[in-house]
Motif scaffolding. Structure first.
Motif, PDB file in Angstrom:
ATOM      1  N   THR A 206       0.828  -1.208   0.000  1.00  0.00           N
ATOM      2  CA  THR A 206       0.000   0.000   0.000  1.00  0.00           C
ATOM      3  C   THR A 206       0.858   1.252   0.000  1.00  0.00           C
ATOM      4  N   HIS A 207       0.384   2.271  -0.702  1.00  0.00           N
ATOM      5  CA  HIS A 207       1.068   3.557  -0.695  1.00  0.00           C
ATOM      6  C   HIS A 207       0.846   4.300   0.614  1.00  0.00           C
ATOM      7  N   ASP A 208      -0.328   4.124   1.218  1.00  0.00           N
ATOM      8  CA  ASP A 208      -0.620   4.908   2.418  1.00  0.00           C
ATOM      9  C   ASP A 208       0.220   4.489   3.629  1.00  0.00           C
ATOM     10  N   THR A 209       0.522   3.196   3.776  1.00  0.00           N
ATOM     11  CA  THR A 209       1.303   2.748   4.934  1.00  0.00           C
ATOM     12  C   THR A 209       2.610   2.057   4.548  1.00  0.00           C
TER      13      THR A 209
ATOM     14  N   ALA B 242      -3.490   1.973  -3.508  1.00  0.00           N
ATOM     15  CA  ALA B 242      -3.604   3.140  -2.632  1.00  0.00           C
ATOM     16  C   ALA B 242      -3.703   2.752  -1.162  1.00  0.00           C
ATOM     17  N   SER B 243      -4.494   1.748  -0.860  1.00  0.00           N
ATOM     18  CA  SER B 243      -4.673   1.328   0.535  1.00  0.00           C
ATOM     19  C   SER B 243      -5.143  -0.114   0.588  1.00  0.00           C
ATOM     20  N   GLY B 244      -5.171  -0.643   1.783  1.00  0.00           N
ATOM     21  CA  GLY B 244      -5.613  -2.015   1.987  1.00  0.00           C
ATOM     22  C   GLY B 244      -7.059  -2.252   1.601  1.00  0.00           C
ATOM     23  N   SER B 245      -7.846  -1.180   1.526  1.00  0.00           N
ATOM     24  CA  SER B 245      -9.260  -1.340   1.157  1.00  0.00           C
ATOM     25  C   SER B 245      -9.438  -1.769  -0.303  1.00  0.00           C
TER      26      SER B 245
END
Length: 187
Positions: free
Chosen positions: A14-17, A69-72
């Motif tokens: 993920t890019h966010d974390t 982008a994220s885990g979602s």
């Protein structure tokens, strides 16, 4: 263009974390549309649904990972009817025979090459059959030459046999010429 099997076991990051969430278990592609739909991350089981990363939720394929982008972005396959349908039919990429319409077996389709942005399958890697020469073990079959992919066979026009044989002849010439140059240099 990316080769399908090169992505198996790559982590989803993920890019966010920057966290590596899961790894790619298999590719999900539509045989009729010649299009990659996403990545299978968990096959699921009796009490759980398969987990997938749909191609449209992927950000990019980088050297050692696939980013999102994220885990979602990792979702249940059942949320995407096209992906769920492919999984239910068992259309995961696997080796299938290449057969001309006049009945000649040319080898096996063993991998896919696809556009990382659109998912469009550009072609297939072929092996075995006419590719048994030790110097020419693989060849590229453009997706446009594949008429239909069934469970056990991929059907092509007889002219594709000629195309593949020309590819092999060209590669054999390159190998032979390179070997000759090496011998000359060694003298």
């Amino acid at each position: 263009m990316y080769k399908g099997k090169d992505l198996i076991s790559r982590p989803i990051v993920t890019h966010d974390t920057g966290e590596a969430l899961r790894t790619v278990v298999d590719l999900i592609f539509d045989r009729e549309e010649h299009r990659l739909l996403g990545f299978l991350l968990d096959r699921g089981g009796w009490f759980s649904n398969a987990k997938v990363l749909p191609l449209h939720l992927m950000e990019e394929i980088v050297r050692d990972a696939i980013t999102t982008a994220s885990g979602s972005a990792i979702q249940c396959a059942s949320a995407f009817p096209a992906i769920q349908g492919v999984l239910e039919r068992g259309d995961a990429p696997k080796s299938v025979r290449i057969v001309t319409l006049d009945g000649r077996t040319l080898g096996m389709l063993v991998d896919i090459y696809f556009d990382g942005k659109t998912g469009k399958i550009e072609g297939y890697e072929a092996a075995g059959g006419i590719f048994t020469d030790p110097h020419c073990q693989r060849s590229f079959v453009p997706a446009a030459h594949i008429l239909n992919i069934e469970e056990e066979s991929a059907f092509v026009l007889p002219e594709v046999a000629d195309l593949l044989e020309r590819q092999i002849e060209e590669l054999q010439k390159v190998v032979y010429n390179t070997f000759g140059e090496i011998q000359q240099t060694a003298k």
